[in-house]
Structure formats: C-alpha cells, structure tokens
Motif scaffolding. Structure first.
Motif, mmCIF file in Angstrom:
data_model
loop_
_atom_site.group_PDB
_atom_site.id
_atom_site.type_symbol
_atom_site.label_atom_id
_atom_site.label_comp_id
_atom_site.label_asym_id
_atom_site.label_seq_id
_atom_site.Cartn_x
_atom_site.Cartn_y
_atom_site.Cartn_z
ATOM 1 N N GLU A 21 2.889 -6.906 -8.545
ATOM 2 C CA GLU A 21 2.299 -7.529 -7.546
ATOM 3 C C GLU A 21 0.876 -8.294 -7.774
ATOM 4 N N GLY A 22 0.329 -8.797 -6.723
ATOM 5 C CA GLY A 22 -1.102 -9.238 -6.854
ATOM 6 C C GLY A 22 -1.421 -10.074 -8.163
ATOM 7 N N ASN A 61 -1.923 -2.527 -5.889
ATOM 8 C CA ASN A 61 -1.084 -3.346 -4.908
ATOM 9 C C ASN A 61 -1.633 -4.499 -4.847
ATOM 10 N N GLY A 62 -2.766 -5.121 -5.103
ATOM 11 C CA GLY A 62 -3.288 -6.250 -4.860
ATOM 12 C C GLY A 62 -4.444 -6.504 -5.693
ATOM 13 N N ASP A 129 -3.897 -5.496 -0.004
ATOM 14 C CA ASP A 129 -4.132 -6.857 -0.723
ATOM 15 C C ASP A 129 -5.685 -7.289 -0.063
ATOM 16 N N LEU A 130 -6.394 -8.048 -0.821
ATOM 17 C CA LEU A 130 -7.620 -8.352 -0.705
ATOM 18 C C LEU A 130 -7.941 -9.806 -1.075
ATOM 19 N N ILE A 279 2.445 -14.719 -3.891
ATOM 20 C CA ILE A 279 2.429 -16.149 -4.333
ATOM 21 C C ILE A 279 0.854 -16.507 -4.658
ATOM 22 N N THR A 280 0.769 -16.915 -6.038
ATOM 23 C CA THR A 280 -0.553 -17.692 -6.007
ATOM 24 C C THR A 280 -0.362 -19.044 -7.051
ATOM 25 N N TRP A 281 -1.405 -19.610 -7.337
ATOM 26 C CA TRP A 281 -1.463 -20.873 -7.936
ATOM 27 C C TRP A 281 -2.422 -20.941 -9.161
#
Length: 319
Positions: A21-22, A61-62, A129-130, A279-281
């Motif tokens: 994750e993260g 987790n994040g 998440d953060l 999701i991230t970019w």
C-alpha cells in the motif's frame, strides 16, 4: 464521462509484495511502497527489483515524504493476513498488538523514529493514510481496529513532523481510509471504507477544518459521493485538475470524482485482484498512475489521461 483509461494500459511493475500500500513516486523514478504483512518500507525500481529500506514492524499502511525528506508512515500496528477465495486480505487484531503509530524513516540510513502512539492520552488504534499540507503539517486517518465482533469508530487527526503536536479533528467515522487535499489546499477529502463514501471539509487554517453542510455527516464532514454498487473504498489520490481518485476493493478499480461529487469515470483495474487499494502519480509529466493490487502483491502502472497532483515535499526525498 471524461476520457477513459483503457484496462489494457495496465502493466505490472513488481510482484511478490506482501500486501503493498501507500505508493510514493520518487524523483529518481523509483517507487516506495509499504508492505503491511512484511512490516517494511520497500523500494521498487523501474525494472521491478525490490529492496527493503526500513523494518517498521506492525502494519505500515500509508506513506508520504515530509518537509525534511524523510518518509512518514501511518502504521496500523499490525493486521492478520487471511485468505478469501485464494486472495490475501488484512484485518483483525494480531497477538502482540499494542497500538498504532506514526513513524518517520530516513531513506539514506533506514533509521526509524516513532513520533506518535497516542493523542491526548488515547492510543492511536490503526493509522491508515496521511497527507502533508503546504505548511509542513499532516492530516492522517485512524481506521480503528475490529476483532470481528466489536470495532472502533474511526478518527481524523492533524500532527506536526517534529513529534510535538497532535490533535483529533473528527471522530465517529466508519473506517476512514484515504485522505487528500485539493490542489489549492482549501479542501480536505476522506474516503470511508465500509460506507463507500467520500467526505470533505473546508480547510480554514493549517489543521483547522469545517464541515457541517450534511446532516449527520460522518465526522461532521460534508457528503461528496457514494459508490453506486457494492464495494469498499480504500485510499485516494487527487489529480492536478482537482478530481478525487478513489481505489476500491470488491469492485476493483478507480472512481474518478469531480469536486461537485459527480462520477467522471470508473476505471476498472482488471488484473484478477479484488484488492485495488491505492493510487499515486509519477513520471516527468505525472501521467503514470502507480496503483497497488494488494491481494496479489503487485505494483501496477497505468498511463493516465490527466496528470496527478504533485504531493507537497515530494522533491525533498534524497536521490
């Protein structure tokens, strides 16, 4: 609907991860992920090679890069690994669990510092998440814990990276998971797992939020969107143009939601994994979406039609 993302554009970057994750896209082209069931922060190179950056324990987790270049991790304290239909999931309260935490990792040395395990004398249960704001503080969700019979209500917090200030902003939520800020920082978004809803608040100052526009809104938030079919929302990312992209389990894919709550698109991630979680970019134009397929342990890459939002301090990570 806006321009669609073809499912055939999905490629696998890495395999063999233990519930990743993260994802964090680094300036050098590598991607960091946390592995909940391995307890690590892990680096993935463009050719799919993996290496452990830090042993975190519990259940990382994040993750997000902070203003000092360290990577800050929301650690849920640990979750059981269990299988359903041959797919791996995460949940429950393992033996030896004590609390959740917020940690910071030096990428150069792998040194781990635990910043927070409680707020006002109340233990963090399951940080998830953060996201950092422009001022250098961060918002984070606490998903809570459940033993399968009873469970915590989720919470939302704001903290500073120096380990000196943490406060709860909202409570009474149903599994708050992903958290993100609008491009101008004026809105805070939170995705809720069990209700498959997204909530938002006006940000009136760093760590100060205002909701109240929806009667009985979760955590006092304002309602933005809910899934039209049965699914579980997981984490989220925000595009440069302001759309909120929410990863989902059960119905695996990415819901692209505009700031008014309309569904711009649902992008199915059809890779034989019901656990699409984040999701991230990355890439030079931020048009490569990195997506975690957690239940089969993969990091995916998708050519995205619109650029993602560059996270604050992403360039602060060491090369």
């Amino acid at each position: 609907m806006d321009e669609h993302v073809a499912s055939t554009a999905v490629t696998t970057v890495a395999t063999g991860l233990k519930f990743p994750e993260g994802p964090v896209a680094l300036p050098d082209g590598d991607v960091l992920v946390v592995e909940i069931h391995r307890g690590t922060l892990t680096r993935v190179t463009p050719d799919g090679a993996t290496s452990v950056v830090a042993e975190l324990g519990g259940g990382p987790n994040g993750a997000a890069v902070g203003p000092d270049g360290r990577v800050y991790v929301a650690n849920n304290g640990g979750l059981h690994a269990f299988e359903v239909g041959g797919f791996v999931f995460a949940g429950g309260i393992p033996a030896g669990y004590t609390s959740g935490s917020i940690q910071a990792v030096d990428l150069a040395t792998g040194e781990v510092q635990t910043l927070y395990t409680e707020a006002d004398g109340v233990a963090l249960r399951g940080p998830n998440d953060l996201v950092f704001d422009a001022e250098g503080g961060f918002y984070f969700t606490d998903h809570g814990k459940s033993d399968g019979v009873t469970g915590d209500r989720g919470r939302l917090f704001y903290a500073t990276p120096d380990g000196r200030s943490i406060r709860m902003l909202a409570g009474g939520m149903e599994g708050p998971n992903g958290v993100g800020l609008s491009p101008d920082g004026s809105r805070l978004y939170v995705s809720e797992t069990y209700t498959a809803r997204v909530w938002w608040w006006d940000v009136t100052a760093p760590g100060e939020i205002r909701g109240g526009k929806s009667l009985g809104g979760s955590g006092g938030g304002n309602f933005l969107h809910t899934a039209p079919t049965y699914t579980n929302f997981d984490s989220l990312g925000v595009e440069a143009g302001g759309n909120v992209c929410v990863a989902s389990m059960v119905t695996p894919g990415i819901s692209v939601i505009d700031p008014d709550g309309g569904l711009v698109d649902f992008v199915p991630i059809d890779v034989g994994d019901p656990g699409i979680t984040n999701i991230t970019w990355g890439g030079p134009d931020l048009r490569t979406a990195y997506i975690t397929a957690s239940s089969t342990g993969r990091l995916l890459a998708v050519d995205w039609p619109r650029p993602g939002l560059q996270p604050h301090f992403a360039s602060a990570a060491p090369q």
